[in-house]
Structure formats: C-alpha cells, structure tokens
Design a protein around this motif. Structure first.
Motif, short mmCIF file in Angstrom:
data_model
loop_
_atom_site.label_atom_id
_atom_site.label_comp_id
_atom_site.label_asym_id
_atom_site.label_seq_id
_atom_site.Cartn_x
_atom_site.Cartn_y
_atom_site.Cartn_z
N GLY A 27 53.74 22.61 -11.84
CA GLY A 27 53.86 21.04 -11.62
C GLY A 27 54.08 20.32 -12.87
N ASN A 28 54.20 19.05 -12.57
CA ASN A 28 54.47 18.14 -13.69
C ASN A 28 53.02 17.75 -14.34
OD1 ASN A 28 54.78 15.36 -14.51
ND2 ASN A 28 56.78 16.21 -15.03
N PRO A 29 52.80 17.89 -15.43
CA PRO A 29 51.53 17.53 -15.84
C PRO A 29 51.21 16.20 -15.44
CG PRO A 29 52.55 18.79 -17.69
CD PRO A 29 53.44 18.47 -16.47
N ALA A 30 52.30 15.00 -15.77
CA ALA A 30 51.71 13.69 -15.54
C ALA A 30 51.54 13.31 -14.08
CB ALA A 30 52.98 12.84 -16.24
N PHE A 65 45.68 13.90 -9.26
CA PHE A 65 43.95 14.60 -9.20
C PHE A 65 43.23 13.05 -9.49
CE2 PHE A 65 45.59 18.77 -10.05
CZ PHE A 65 44.52 19.56 -8.94
N ARG A 66 43.54 12.17 -10.06
CA ARG A 66 42.71 10.92 -10.33
C ARG A 66 42.43 10.53 -9.00
NH1 ARG A 66 45.86 9.71 -15.17
NH2 ARG A 66 44.08 9.92 -16.80
N TRP A 67 43.36 10.51 -7.96
CA TRP A 67 43.19 10.08 -6.67
C TRP A 67 42.10 10.98 -5.91
CZ3 TRP A 67 43.96 5.72 -4.86
CH2 TRP A 67 45.07 4.74 -5.27
N MET A 127 44.58 25.78 -11.40
CA MET A 127 45.49 26.04 -12.55
C MET A 127 46.88 27.04 -11.89
SD MET A 127 43.06 26.89 -15.75
CE MET A 127 44.09 27.67 -16.56
N TRP A 128 46.39 28.16 -11.08
CA TRP A 128 47.22 28.80 -10.54
C TRP A 128 48.25 28.25 -9.70
CZ3 TRP A 128 48.72 31.12 -5.71
CH2 TRP A 128 49.41 32.25 -5.80
#
Length: 337
Positions: free
Chosen positions: A169-172, A178-180, A163-164
């Motif tokens: 960052g852009n959430p989308a 992070f899915r990758w 989170m820090w």
C-alpha cells in the motif's frame, strides 16, 4: 438519619470520587494512541471516550458482581462500612500519586489491594471480614499476569498481520485510512474501559449497600447505580489525564496510525472478552502491553524499555502499596465507624 445510612452515603461518595479519579487517570487507556497519531484532536478524543465509557458501564454487570461478591467477605454493620471506606480511600491515594508522576498504573488493582489491605487490618481489631484468597488468585492474580502477556502477544501478531496485508500500500494513503479506522478502535476501547472500570465502582456501591443492610443481595445492581457510576466515570474521563496520556502516547514508542489501530483493536478485544466472563482485568495493563507488542515488531530497540520497566515496576507495586495505604486509612477512620 441513622449512623448506618450516613456511613453508606459516605462510602458511596468516596466510591464516586474514586470513579472520577479512575476516569481522568485511565482516560489515556482509550485515547492516548489516537491523540499521538493525530487521528483525533484531544477534546474530540476525550468526548468520545466519555461517551464510550458511559455506554460500556451499562454492559459491565458481570465484573461488578465479581467485585461485590468474590474478593472479600464482610459482615453487615457499621464497622464493615469503615473497611470499604478505607479500602476505596487507599485506592484513591495511589491513583493520585501515580497520576502526579505520569505513571499508568492500574486503578483496578489499586482498588483490589485497598479492599484487601483494609480487610486484613480490620481483622486485627476484631471487626471481622475475610479475604477470599481463592477469588483473589483466580479473578485478580491470574488475569493480572495473563492480560499483559496476551496483550503483548496479540499486539505483535495484529501488527504483523497489518504489515503483511498492506505491504504494497501507499504509506500516505494508509496513514489516512488508519486514522479513520482509529476512530472506531478508540471507541471500542472506550466501551471496553467502561465495561471494566465503571463496573468496579458499581461493585463497591453494591458491597456498601449490602454491608449497611440496605439490600440482601451482594450481586443485585440497582439501576441508579449503573447511571451514577457511568456518569461520574464519563465526567472524569472528559477532565482528561494529560500526564499519563503523554506517557502512553509518546514515551513508550513512536506510534503511527497503523500501530495505534492495532494496539487499540487488540486491547478492546481482550476487554470485551474478559468483561463478558466477569473477570476484572486492568485496562492499563492491557493497552500498555499491546503498545509494547506492536512496537516490538519494528525492532526491540523501538520500545523504550526504561520507561516500560518503570511502568511494570508500578504494576507490581500497585496491589501491595494500595493495601498498605488502605490499612493506614482504616486505622485513621476506624473511630468514625
């Protein structure tokens, strides 16, 4: 064919059935977070977990040696094979019961409890056998208590760090990234699961070979044992354990890709470390506590503590329940051995 050989083959067969139930019971450990965050489709996740378990099984020799020579001491002979058979059968019964209710209990502690329960029951009949309580304390009880605490704490720290680092960052875009990343963390988790759980089956096979008089060492693992245990665990994993996948992936907290990555990364680190040290820990305890730790960083109410409480209750009951079932199984199968 001698009675001893028939008994050894029977123990190996029931050990492989346990290995298979372990695969579909604990498939959720490696892939529930990846499926719930839609990082991977269910079948792709299961296939990857099967491959990871297969690879990890060949790296888990230290844990197998602990199971084969560190928890119970059995004399060689036909009667001792009955003890091992009943112990594994007790673990299978508990696995199937908790799978039916979708409770992510520990297959590892079910196996340890089964061995202890059958051994204690056997002593009442004068068969012989000793529970190595020092080994149980150091190699089972301490890791059983420590691994969930470590998983919870490291899960929270990892999530806070994520989170820090990505706070601007852009959430989308972050979710896509992070899915990758979850592909790698899920594979690492699968390998860690193979290092722990296939190794426990290998330890049982080695114990059976020693008790049956077919090898002198309680720690040597023949190559065919690696391949057989790895293959059966992989097949069981690919069969899937959808009831438990739903519990881990959806009922504890609502996971996003960053949370899933953090939980899987922490759990895989713990599994790799303990496997190299030869400490048999529960993959279920580790990943579940990591998920709870990750969820607690949002707010405590983000974790569905009622569900978590039911899981913890199952953790506590697993060892004594499997021991009791195995003792009953030994009473039933004793005339056959």
């Amino acid at each position: 064919m001698s009675p001893e050989l028939i008994a050894v083959l029977a123990v190996i067969a029931v050990a492989m059935f346990f290995d298979y139930t372990n695969g579909f019971h604990d498939a959720a450990n490696a892939i529930a977070t990846s499926i719930s965050t839609r990082a991977l489709t269910p079948r792709v996740a299961l296939a990857m977990a099967a491959v990871g378990n297969f690879i990890g099984a060949h790296l888990g020799g230290n844990v197998a040696k602990t199971v084969g020579d560190g928890l119970v001491e059995l004399p060689t002979g036909l009667a001792s094979l009955g003890v091992v058979f009943a112990g594994v059968l007790g673990a299978i019964c508990w696995n199937l019961l908790t799978w039916y209710f979708g409770i992510p209990s520990s297959s590892s502690h079910a196996l340890f409890g089964g061995l202890v329960g059958a051994t204690l029951c056997a002593t009442l009949f004068g068969v012989g056998g000793t529970v190595l309580w020092d080994g149980i304390l150091i190699k089972v009880v301490v890791p059983m208590v420590a691994s969930p605490l470590v998983g919870f704490g490291l899960g929270a720290l990892m999530m806070l760090a994520v989170m820090w680092v990505f706070r601007r960052g852009n959430p989308a875009k972050l979710n896509r990234g992070f899915r990758w990343a979850q592909t790698a963390s899920a594979m690492a988790m699968s390998i860690g699961h193979g290092m722990q759980d296939a190794a426990k089956t290998m330890g049982i096979v080695v114990l059976a070979l020693f008790a049956g008089g077919y090898q002198d060492s309680k720690t040597h693992i023949p190559e065919w044992v690696f391949w057989t245990s790895a293959t059966v665990l992989a097949l069981g994993t690919y069969a899937g354990g959808w009831r438990i996948i739903r519990t881990l992936g959806r009922k504890i907290i609502d996971l996003g890709p960053p949370e899933g990555f953090a939980a899987e990364t922490v759990a895989s680190i713990v599994l790799f470390t303990t496997s190299r040290l030869g400490l048999p820990i529960s993959t279920t305890h580790t990943i579940t506590s990591a998920i709870m730790g990750v969820g607690a960083t949002k707010k405590l109410s983000a974790v569905r503590w009622g569900v978590a409480g039911n899981i913890v209750t199952a953790w506590i009951l697993t060892f004594p329940a499997a021991a009791a079932i195995a003792a009953i199984c030994y009473f039933v199968v004793r005339p056959l051995f």
